[in-house]
Design an enzyme around this catalytic site. Structure first.
Site, PDB file in Angstrom:
ATOM      1  N   ASN A  79      38.912  15.854 119.854  1.00  0.00           N
ATOM      2  CA  ASN A  79      40.094  14.997 120.032  1.00  0.00           C
ATOM      3  C   ASN A  79      39.733  13.546 119.774  1.00  0.00           C
ATOM      4  O   ASN A  79      38.698  13.240 119.175  1.00  0.00           O
ATOM      5  CB  ASN A  79      40.637  15.162 121.453  1.00  0.00           C
ATOM      6  CG  ASN A  79      39.658  14.645 122.493  1.00  0.00           C
ATOM      7  OD1 ASN A  79      38.464  14.906 122.402  1.00  0.00           O
ATOM      8  ND2 ASN A  79      40.150  13.910 123.479  1.00  0.00           N
ATOM      9  N   CYS A  89      38.611  11.302 121.747  1.00  0.00           N
ATOM     10  CA  CYS A  89      37.418  10.796 122.445  1.00  0.00           C
ATOM     11  C   CYS A  89      36.283  11.801 122.472  1.00  0.00           C
ATOM     12  O   CYS A  89      35.334  11.652 123.245  1.00  0.00           O
ATOM     13  CB  CYS A  89      37.791  10.363 123.861  1.00  0.00           C
ATOM     14  SG  CYS A  89      39.087   9.110 123.917  1.00  0.00           S
ATOM     15  N   GLU A 101      35.763  14.827 123.615  1.00  0.00           N
ATOM     16  CA  GLU A 101      35.402  15.688 124.746  1.00  0.00           C
ATOM     17  C   GLU A 101      36.187  16.996 124.782  1.00  0.00           C
ATOM     18  O   GLU A 101      35.853  17.895 125.556  1.00  0.00           O
ATOM     19  CB  GLU A 101      35.574  14.955 126.080  1.00  0.00           C
ATOM     20  CG  GLU A 101      36.973  14.932 126.654  1.00  0.00           C
ATOM     21  CD  GLU A 101      37.847  13.840 126.058  1.00  0.00           C
ATOM     22  OE1 GLU A 101      38.926  13.560 126.606  1.00  0.00           O
ATOM     23  OE2 GLU A 101      37.433  13.258 125.039  1.00  0.00           O
TER      24      GLU A 101
END
Length: 1008
Positions: free
Chosen positions: A593, A595, A597
């Site tokens: 995604n 970021c 994670e």
């Protein structure tokens, strides 16, 4: 130590002591300013702005350090003229020519000019002088007035309607006393004195509310508890704003009053929100009296100034910019929004409220924004795959806009889109590749700014074998064809294991267009390697149209070079994300995604959704260790809250709803890891810290899986449970062996276990799981600000710095360091000045013991290998991934090569930003008056000051070199894959201090 300045304050300096015979002339000014700017003295009176007084003060400061002979130096005369002009110019630019400027602000700018000019000893002496006189003034004033607030009796306040009323000294005293109550090492008298210096006759009611806040936050750098004082004073202005709005007439309340007011206020607030169409009408069906009585008003006092200001600016519900949502009502509104479908909704709402308001756990930003509102888009992250079809490409871009509108962070898998030169059957032409479409996606993210709360944010992923990968690497460059650049969109490489093996063996790598190798996109592990070799054989036989061969190490080198130069694309690993995914039976993980994670399956028809929240690990850790039972209670409730999001959530596109209800993934993470280490007395760069990362994540993983399984027993299994790794009794810790097998045993990842996992495996197989995925460690950029802990798993950025975000600039001082230094008798004004000068680093400060230096080493003083070791230990327990920022003080090719290969070898699934030290750092002059949106004086950057090398300093700090030239692909050639000895320009990460997630970048708070 340099002698202290012995002159009087700037406003009282004599004009005939040690002063040159000819007056200084600042521009056309012969002393008094030609403007009508006035200086507000500490007693509230005003005087004309006079540049000659500034010149005298600077001169005397130099004389105090360099001796009397300096006063007649022509060098000093010219220097004083230059510095005085800087001060006068800055003040006029910031305050205008017809404005009041506080005396303290003038003195702040004198310090600022001295420090910027490199006159550290003079500035340091001046800082100590001001501190001495501040203390003596406080003592004198408190003695003379017996503790009464020092304000002029004749002062009046101008209300919004233009009328005047006398200043209410008693109330001012009450709110300041309340704000300081229960806090150690804070002095109400100091806040009184600082407040009085900002008061004048005819002050507006708004400025009166700001005056004590400004006084308190100006002292944060010397005592972190003043941040709580400033927050409580800000809360007073918020109470006045909210209560007045709801009552329709002016209304004020003290903190103690709120214990009685909150219960009735909650009902009024809910009704008003429903009336305005902002809150869900279902909230009125709760027993509001019962919920109001459950509110703990004392928890309003636990915010730092940064935390409450962030909530005020961005989270609290408002009508036409008037906030009518108070902090505990905010938490209760979120709790009610998440309990809407609970059978015992009041009990659950109170349970959720207690968890949020205690700061033990915090939901992600979209949930905090929208829970309980009429548009409850509560999910954090959305992942999509873009198909190789013009209709689907533009539908995907439209979906990005719809998903981003209500605060979702996006990850797009662009690998299926055919590359440059590929044949287009419909037009009988050739493709222009994926980049032109990425440009459109970039501009869409900029246009959809989530209602002005924050910019839309998206990350594009591309697999390393795609024919357009080299152009993809250049997307963030500041040179080249702007039509093929995406300056606002994040990018990430989706790297298969086979590529890393080719890099290590110095092999050849072949690039393909996905329309000719369609199954590579959905293949991973050993199957990918076999299929990839088949396509290479076909290309060698002339059976492929679009392909190109390069040395794998050359592409790897270019990937690292662009990562350094532009901060993108990030390095993420395809195979561990898929081989360890619980959902292998129903799809493929094609990207992460925004970021890095989240690792969920996507396809043309399925948009992955994840709902995030984070445990405050610091709240569960004491010097005695981890409070396991408290952690169990927190995790159990948190998983329930996250599961509730799935059913309550407003879905803006059908494919997101379908996916989320079928698989029900959630992402429970953590924050405050660095604070936990401080609580334990453990240095980040240590085996003990790596061990704690392992044991704490094992506990969290165990409790999260257990909670989801118990929810399955209560509510039912998620739809695609059968066939999953869960259904086979394969837990995240067990899936490490699957990855090890596919890598032929070449995996340097620990597999130690301590808890009773056999019992949990049996429970999961029998009861099932409520959620396909349970854990993910997000950056917690903003929510960690709210509760006042270090974000996510990050090391301490600096021990003293100015943090910038969308709410302004804030002084941040490491309270744990201050506590330790106080205990050793080392915390004083000189220490504050030294921390500023050395950018929050302790290593150059001789009087700090080595054990404290080790304990409080900052991000760039810690070898990146320690972050990877800890991340690898966490990763074995996590079914998704973690946002892993990497810090390198003096990056070179070899160092980056070693770090990213280590991340791959140790089983990390993804990495996030690469950060290097930049050419500018936080202002080294006083931070007084430089923090917070409320202040006109903003922090600015100063030239970097390299600390002196020391035998005990980390190697990263000892490297003081001339800036080399940034690497280019041509210059990066090396005799072997491991020989990447290329130096990079410090700060080459395009001002890398603003690249890492939200530490200093106001616009990078996209995930949490």
């Amino acid at each position: 130590m340099a002698p202290h300045v012995t002159t009087a304050d700037v406003s009282n300096v004599s004009t005939n002591d040690n002063y040159p015979e000819q007056p200084f002339r600042i521009g056309a000014d012969s002393g008094k300013s030609a403007t009508s700017m006035t200086v507000v003295r500490r007693n509230g009176s005003t005087a004309p702005f006079d540049t000659s007084r500034i010149a005298i003060a600077i001169t005397k400061a130099f004389i105090a350090v360099e001796g009397d002979s300096a006063g007649t130096s022509s060098r000093l005369r010219a220097l004083v003229v230059e510095l005085t002009e800087q001060v006068a110019s800055t003040l006029q630019q910031r305050y205008g020519v017809e404005r009041h400027v506080n005396l303290e602000d003038v003195q702040d700018q004198v310090e600022l000019a001295l420090m910027r000019g490199g006159h550290a000893k003079v500035a340091r002496s001046y800082i100590l002088y001001r501190e001495e006189h501040r203390r003596s003034r406080e003592e004198r004033l408190l003695s003379e007035h017996s503790g009464e607030a020092v304000v002029e009796a004749t002062l009046t306040v101008v209300l919004a309607d233009g009328s005047r009323i006398p200043l209410d000294k008693a109330r001012l005293r009450t709110i300041i006393d309340e704000a300081c109550e229960g806090l150690t090492d804070v002095n109400p008298g100091a806040v009184y004195a600082g407040t009085s210096s900002n008061l004048y006759d005819g002050i507006s009611a708004k400025e009166l509310g700001l005056a004590p806040i400004m006084a308190a936050r100006a002292m944060v750098e010397t005592e972190p508890n003043y941040s709580f004082v400033a927050s409580r004073l800000l809360n007073d202005t918020l109470r006045t704003e909210a209560l007045t709005y709801l009552a329709g007439t002016p209304r004020q309340a003290s903190a103690k009053d709120m214990e009685q007011i909150y219960p009735t206020y909650l009902t009024d607030y809910i009704n008003q929100g429903i009336k305005l169409g902002q809150l869900d009408p279902l909230l009125a069906e709760f027993d509001l009296t019962r919920l109001g009585q459950a509110i703990d008003s004392e928890r309003d006092g636990q915010f730092t100034f940064l935390g409450l200001q962030t909530l005020y600016d961005r989270y609290f519900i408002h009508h036409r910019e008037t906030r009518y949502e108070l902090p505990q009502a905010f938490f209760m509104r979120v709790a009610m929004g998440l309990a809407l479908r609970e059978v015992q909704r009041e009990e659950r709402a109170i349970e959720f409220y207690q968890l949020l308001s205690s700061f033990d756990f915090m939901c992600s930003t979209p949930t905090l924004f929208n829970a309980g509102t009429t548009r409850p888009q509560l999910s954090s992250c959305f992942l999509t795959t873009v198909a190789d079809d013009l209709d689907d490409i533009f539908q995907s871009i439209k979906n990005n806009a719809l998903l981003a509108k209500f605060s979702g962070g996006l990850g797009n898998d662009w690998t299926p889109v055919r590359g440059i030169g590929a044949h287009i059957k419909g037009t009988n032409g050739s493709s222009s590749g994926v980049v032109p479409f990425l440009k459109i996606a970039n501009d869409t993210a900029v246009a959809v700014n989530q209602g002005g709360k924050r910019k839309g944010a998206v990350c594009a992923y591309l697999e390393t074998w795609h024919i357009d990968v080299e152009e993809f690497l250049d997307l963030r460059k500041n040179t080249g064809d702007e039509r093929r650049r995406t300056h606002d969109m994040n990018t990430a490489n989706w790297v298969p294991d086979e590529f890393m093996r080719r890099v290590e063996s110095d092999g050849v790598w072949t690039l393909f267009s996905p329309d000719e190798v369609p199954d590579l996109h959905d293949t991973y592990g050993l199957a990918f390697s076999a299929k990839y070799a088949e396509y290479e054989a076909k290309a060698a036989r002339g059976e492929m149209t679009v392909f190109r061969q390069i040395k794998a190490v050359d592409l790897w080198r270019r990937m690292l070079t662009m990562l350094f130069e532009t901060g993108h694309p990030w390095i993420t690993f395809k195979d561990p994300c898929n081989l360890r995914s619980p959902q292998q039976h129903v799809g493929v993980v094609h990207s992460s995604n925004l970021c890095t994670e989240i690792t969920l399956n996507t396809s043309k028809d399925e948009t992955a959704v994840c709902n995030l929240g984070s445990v405050n690990l610091a709240a569960h850790t004491t010097s005695a260790g981890l409070d396991v039972e408290r952690l169990r209670r927190t995790v159990t409730t948190a998983v329930r809250m996250l599961d509730n999001v799935i059913d309550i959530n407003m879905y803006t596109i059908p494919s997101a709803r379908k996916s989320n209800l079928q698989h029900r993934p959630v992402g429970l993470g953590l924050m405050g890891f660095a604070d936990s280490l401080y609580n334990l007395g453990i240095a980040y760069a240590s085996d003990a810290a790596v061990e704690f990362a392992d044991t704490s994540m094992e506990q969290l993983s165990y409790f999260a899986i257990e909670a989801s399984s118990d929810l399955a027993a209560e509510r039912g299994r998620y739809g695609s449970f059968e066939g999953s790794l869960w259904s086979k009794g394969i837990l995240p810790i067990d899936s490490v062996e699957i990855l090890r097998e596919h890598r032929g045993g070449d995996l340097d990842q620990d597999n130690t276990k301590r808890l009773d996992w056999d019992t949990l495996r049996t429970k999961v197989k029998n009861q099932g799981m409520r959620n396909s995925n349970v854990m993910a460690i997000a950056p917690t950029a903003t929510i960690s600000n709210i509760i006042g802990v270090a974000q996510s798993i990050e090391p301490t950025y600096r021990n003293l710095f100015v943090k910038s975000n969308m709410s302004g600039d804030f002084t941040v001082v490491n309270e744990h360091l201050v506590r330790v230094l106080k205990a050793r008798g080392l915390w004083d004004e000189v220490m504050v000045a030294d921390l500023k000068y050395f950018d929050g680093s302790l290593w150059p400060i001789d009087r700090i013991p080595a054990d404290i230096k080790e304990m409080f080493s900052t991000a760039f003083e810690i070898e990146g290998s320690w972050l990877i070791k800890a991340a690898s230990r966490r990763q074995k327990w996590i079914d998704q991934a973690q946002s892993l920022n990497l810090y390198v003080a003096q990056p070179n090719g070899r160092k980056l090569d070693e770090i990213y290969r280590m991340a791959w070898h140790t089983g990390c699934k993804t990495t996030y930003y690469l950060r290097s030290t930049s050419a500018t750092h936080v202002e080294k002059s006083t931070l007084v008056g430089t923090d917070g949106k409320l202040n006109a004086v903003q922090a600015t950057s100063a030239p970097q000051q390299q600390p002196v090398a020391s035998a005990v300093m980390p190697a990263a700090i000892q490297q003081v070199e001339a800036a080399p030239t940034a690497v280019t692909p041509a210059a990066a050639a090396a005799p072997t894959p491991s020989m990447m000895d290329v130096e990079f320009t410090p700060g080459g990460l395009a001002g890398s201090d603003v690249l890492a997630c939200s530490i200093e970048n106001p616009e990078c708070e996209a995930c949490q």
